[in-house]
Design an enzyme around this catalytic site. Sequence first.
Site, short mmCIF file in Angstrom:
data_model
loop_
_atom_site.label_atom_id
_atom_site.label_comp_id
_atom_site.label_asym_id
_atom_site.label_seq_id
_atom_site.Cartn_x
_atom_site.Cartn_y
_atom_site.Cartn_z
N THR A 20 0.82 -1.22 0.00
CA THR A 20 0.00 0.00 0.00
C THR A 20 0.85 1.26 0.00
O THR A 20 2.02 1.23 0.39
CB THR A 20 -0.88 0.02 1.28
OG1 THR A 20 -1.82 1.09 1.18
CG2 THR A 20 -0.06 0.25 2.53
N GLY B 159 -6.41 1.42 8.51
CA GLY B 159 -5.44 0.56 9.20
C GLY B 159 -5.43 0.71 10.71
O GLY B 159 -5.18 -0.25 11.44
N ARG C 43 3.83 8.00 9.36
CA ARG C 43 2.67 7.20 9.79
C ARG C 43 2.73 5.83 9.11
O ARG C 43 2.98 5.72 7.91
CB ARG C 43 1.37 7.91 9.41
CG ARG C 43 0.09 7.12 9.72
CD ARG C 43 -0.40 6.29 8.54
NE ARG C 43 -1.69 5.68 8.78
CZ ARG C 43 -2.27 4.80 7.97
NH1 ARG C 43 -1.67 4.41 6.88
NH2 ARG C 43 -3.44 4.28 8.25
N VAL C 44 2.53 4.80 9.91
CA VAL C 44 2.49 3.44 9.36
C VAL C 44 1.12 2.86 9.67
O VAL C 44 0.65 2.94 10.80
CB VAL C 44 3.61 2.58 9.98
CG1 VAL C 44 3.47 1.13 9.56
CG2 VAL C 44 4.98 3.11 9.56
N GLY C 45 0.50 2.26 8.67
CA GLY C 45 -0.81 1.64 8.87
C GLY C 45 -0.68 0.18 9.24
O GLY C 45 0.35 -0.26 9.76
N ASP C 46 -1.71 -0.56 8.93
CA ASP C 46 -1.74 -1.99 9.28
C ASP C 46 -1.03 -2.85 8.25
O ASP C 46 -0.61 -3.97 8.55
CB ASP C 46 -3.19 -2.46 9.40
CG ASP C 46 -3.94 -2.28 8.08
OD1 ASP C 46 -3.74 -1.24 7.42
OD2 ASP C 46 -4.70 -3.18 7.70
N1 ASP Z 1 -4.89 -0.22 5.29
C1 ASP Z 1 -4.13 0.82 4.66
C2 ASP Z 1 -3.53 1.70 5.71
O1 ASP Z 1 -4.19 1.99 6.71
C3 ASP Z 1 -4.90 1.68 3.75
C4 ASP Z 1 -6.01 1.03 3.00
O2 ASP Z 1 -6.08 -0.14 2.86
O3 ASP Z 1 -6.87 1.72 2.45
O4 ASP Z 1 -2.44 2.16 5.51
#
Ligand code: ASP
Length: 365
Positions: free
Chosen positions: A227, A263, A237-240
């Site tokens: 992503t 995330g 910032r780091v998401g999931d």
């Molecule tokens: N899950 C991703 C994040 O939070 C973004 C997404 O899937 O839309 O970075």
Amino acid sequence: MSITRRHWMAGTAAMASAQTAAGKFVAVSSSNGLRACTKAMEMMRAGTDTLDAVIAGVNINEEDPEDDSVGYGGLPNEEGVVELDACVMHGPTRRAGSVASLRNIKTPSKIAKLVMEQTDHIMMVGEGALRFAKAYGFKEENLLTEKSRLAWLMWKRSLRDAGGHNNWTDGLDAPAGKPSAALRGMFPGIGEELLAYAWDRAQHPPTGTINCLGLNAKGEISGVTTTSGLAWKIPGRVGDSPIIGAGLYVDPDVGGAGSTGRGEENIRVAGAHTIVENMRHGMTPKDACLDALKRISRNYGDDLTRLSQFDINFYALRKDGAFAGASLWSGVYRRDQFRPRQFTCNDGGKSRLENCAFLYERKRP
Ligand code: ASP
């Protein structure tokens, strides 16, 4: 709650069936994964390892400038810099690799695999991850396309302070004229459609990602999630997506799961791991995903007003070939048109979109 003997037996029976190789090939992905599933299936059928197959699948999105949620052309952070997150899990060897906040490399999924294979680490971030990628011969490239730069500029120009002011718009002393005319000057050849796209992105900061899970006839399973994360995020910032257990989890004894969407919510419930554990204890892929969504809803006291401000999707593929996609909301309304949340699957023949199961029905605004 105590586990009754009946529940335990049901769980054990489901686990036994999940542990049996299905003898078939299956690929499951997010709704942007039609090409990825087709590629992964072709490669798995030709005997390619499941992880190499799903990575080759998502590389199509990573390299595609038109997919503004992944890799090259992904929408940037608030400073206009694209930062990518990805992780991989290889079922047969039970190994994992991950990169986060990686800049200037189009295909973070490949770097995540390198981290898995070529280091004694699992996760690398930022500058270190970039230097590692370069050590393996990856070239630095500008990941911002003209289209994503326009969307970012539009977002900068749409912000206002309490007095309604924004330093990024024409100054007080500027000759009168429409701001869109000024933007057109900066992006020669820009048409109404592109301008409308950039405005829409500026107003509704999109999330977006691709997850792909692949199962071969031997019952081997692997997965990848990649992503550009949340558009206009704070740098760093780091998401999931690169978090093993949140954006992706694979246990070769049970199956795999992945996620797209907000995330922050997924990290708090370790969604992919929760889903795999649910399947281990006997839930179907659909129920396993819905249970993870219920945990997210529970974090907001099931307050639908707050929950309506985001969406999140889960995908699950069990080792016996059963699969599902599920989302918090049934879909979205865009310009009065309802669009159901969907996921991609291929269990033979053509890759197809199916509607996700959902926890809540989205009402017309
Ligand atoms: N899950 C991703 C994040 O939070 C973004 C997404 O899937 O839309 O970075």
